[in-house]
Structures are given as structure tokens and as C-alpha cells.
Write an enzyme that holds these catalytic residues in place. Structure first.
Site, PDB file in Angstrom:
ATOM      1  N   ASP A 142       5.738  -7.594  -3.944  1.00  0.00           N
ATOM      2  CA  ASP A 142       5.920  -8.195  -5.220  1.00  0.00           C
ATOM      3  C   ASP A 142       6.799  -7.192  -5.999  1.00  0.00           C
ATOM      4  O   ASP A 142       7.001  -5.940  -5.617  1.00  0.00           O
ATOM      5  CB  ASP A 142       4.487  -7.947  -6.081  1.00  0.00           C
ATOM      6  N   LYS A 143       7.289  -7.429  -7.166  1.00  0.00           N
ATOM      7  CA  LYS A 143       8.198  -6.880  -7.726  1.00  0.00           C
ATOM      8  C   LYS A 143       7.642  -5.761  -8.218  1.00  0.00           C
ATOM      9  O   LYS A 143       8.432  -4.341  -8.209  1.00  0.00           O
ATOM     10  CB  LYS A 143       8.640  -7.675  -9.089  1.00  0.00           C
TER      11      LYS A 143
END
Length: 317
Positions: A142-143
């Protein structure tokens, strides 16, 4: 170029119809089905301000706002962005992805993704087997999640890595700083995870009919009074937001995870974290192309993660 916004009102004389079919016909001359599909996935098709799913039934007079993302470029250009390299040879490269960096281009991203950085670092020598916009990508983080991530430089490495992930032969371990302290030292969470029925950008624990098998093993490494814990998590499956969803369902949301219930005022004695405190600290696997060789790397947690641990120790111990 900015995103395209259109308003669709289901005609008074029309029969009830699925949202995707009605809107696709409405936008047929200016928007492709794939771009409309992306809008639904991103929650950018809305009624009364709330995202709707593709099979939502539209009735006469229903008003829908559709935001269509810009078309993606046809290739990724190399950009000189420093990234820590943990391991590299002719077939693979393992990086310590910074928190806040998106892995690959998508709607709303710029030329600042991990793929852009690695195209520069490898001088374009990444496998294109996953597509021109995802060179080298076999798995993702995930970012907001930092840590170890492997990328394929050759097609042979890519296809073998896909097999290794599918066969669950890759050992992935994470560190998570969570709210609360479990009453036991370790455990295994095995609960299916699927798309949230109301919020399409979120995942949730659900029944087997609506989710996919997900297994997370956890171990409490350290506790900070009765307020917080440092957990080590090993995942045997790679579901979207798996650790975040499982730990929240268990009653111990990750600090900084405002999507899955952690509240900014939960611990008034410390500053609220700016991001999800999750870090992929270890990656171990057979080498995808070299028989009898093994890759094992550990990624040092970033400064904000280490600083939060120090703050918790000073505040609650």
C-alpha cells in the site's frame, strides 16, 4: 488535462437498469468501458455524494455524478528518485519502499511512483510481463506501507516469482504498531476477507461466500503499558489490506490507520501518526532463477516508525 466529470439522469420513461450499463451507453461516444470501470473501482461514480457499485439499480429520475480519470500514459518514463536497494542481481531487485510512495501509475498519480524510480535505477531493465504500466511488479505494498518489496528484471524471474507467491513459498513479515495490548503473546487469524458491501474502497472480514481465504500469524514483540503494542505479522495469503483488516477485527487497529477505525484522539498523550504504522521488514524466498540459492533481506523501518516507538517507550513505560 483534468479528470472528466459528467452528470447522468436516468430518463423518466426508462425502465430500471444497472448503473454500469446505463452510464456506459450514455458515455459511449467519449469514454471507453475500461475508463468507466476504473471510475467504479475508485468510488468515483456517486449518487447523493456516496459511491455506487456497477450493479446498482437506477430508477427514473436518479441523478449520478461520474468522474472519469485521465487516460494513463502508454509507458513509464524513468525518473531519478533515490530508493534504497536491499538486494540486486541480473534477474531481480529488492527495494526498501518509502512510506507515501505509490508502487505503480494509476488514476491521480504523477511521475513519482516506485516504478518510475526503478525504471531509472535499472536503466529500463524491468520485466514487462505484467504490462507496460507495471514493469517488474509481482506484488505490491500500500502507498502508506514501507518496506521490502521484490521486482522482476527478467520475464523468467517474473513468472517464477508469480508461482512462488501462488505456492506461498515466500516468507513475508511485517512490523505493526497497534492500539491496545493483547492478553496472549501470539496467535493466528484465519478469516476470509472481501470487498466491503457499502464502502467499495475498503475491505472487511466476511463469510466464505463473499470473501477469500486469508491467514495472518501474529506475535507481540513489545508492549507499551496498556496503550499500544509492537506486533510482528507473517502473512500466508496476500489479500488487499489483509493485516490492517485482520488486526482491526481482532480489536487492535494499527496506529495511523484512519480507514480502519483508529481515531486521531485515541492516545491524547502522543501526536497522532500521519500514516499507517505498518512496515514490511523481512522478505525471504528461493531465488527465482538460480537453483539452490536463497534471497533473504531485512529492511530498516523508516524514521517516523522508529520515532513513534521511542515516543511510546518514553510515554508509557
Amino acid at each position: 488535462m483534468s479528470d472528466l466529470i459528467r452528470i447522468y439522469i436516468h430518463p423518466e420513461e426508462a425502465s430500471p437498469e444497472r448503473a454500469d450499463k446505463a452510464i456506459s451507453a450514455f458515455l459511449a461516444e467519449e469514454v471507453s468501458r475500461s475508463r468507466l470501470e476504473e471510475s467504479f473501482k475508485l468510488g468515483k461514480v456517486k449518487m447523493d455524494g456516496s459511491p455506487i457499485i456497477k450493479k446498482h439499480k437506477l430508477f427514473a429520475g436518479d441523478k449520478v455524478e461520474i468522474e472519469i480519470p485521465e487516460p494513463l500514459p502508454v509507458e513509464v518514463v524513468p525518473v531519478d528518485i533515490p530508493v534504497e536497494i536491499l538486494y540486486e542481481d541480473d534477474d531481480v531487485v529488492v527495494v526498501n519502499k518509502p512510506a507515501g510512495m505509490t508502487v505503480h501509475p494509476g488514476s491521480g498519480t504523477g511521475e513519482d511512483t516506485l516504478v518510475h524510480a526503478m525504471m531509472h535505477h535499472t536503466k529500463g531493465k524491468l520485466s514487462m510481463a505484467a504490462g507496460a504500466m507495471r514493469p517488474g511488479i509481482v506484488h505490491r505494498l500500500d502507498k502508506e506501507t514501507s518496506g521490502a518489496m521484490i521486482m522482476a528484471k527478467t520475464d523468467n524471474a517474473y513468472y517464477r516469482l508469480v508461482e512462488l507467491f501462488s505456492e506461498r513459498e515466500i516468507d513475508k513479515r511485517y512490523l505493526a504498531i497497534v492500539c491496545g495490548v493483547p492478553t496472549i503473546r501470539s496467535g493466528i487469524i484465519r478469516k476470509p476477507i472481501g470487498r466491503h458491501p457499502s464502502f467499495r474502497t475498503k475491505m472487511c472480514v466476511c463469510d466464505e461466500a463473499n470473501g477469500r481465504d486469508a491467514c495472518t500469524e501474529w506475535y507481540m514483540q513489545e508492549k507499551f503499558g496498556n496503550k499500544a503494542s509492537l506486533m510482528s505479522c507473517k502473512i500466508y495469503t496476500g489479500r488487499t489490506h489483509q493485516i490492517r483488516v485482520h488486526l482491526t477485527d481482532m480489536g487492535f487497529p494499527i496506529l495511523g490507520d484512519y480507514t480502519y477505525s483508529f481515531q486521531k484522539n485515541k492516545m491524547k498523550e502522543i501526536p497522532a501518526p500521519e500514516r499507517v504504522m505498518l512496515h514490511a521488514f523481512k522478505l525471504a524466498m528461493p531465488h527465482p532463477t538460480k537453483e539452490d540459492e536463497f534471497i533473504e533481506v531485512e529492511a530498516t523501518p523508516p524514521e517516523d516508525f522508529r520515532n513513534l516507538l521511542d515516543t511510546l517507550k518514553k510515554t508509557y513505560l
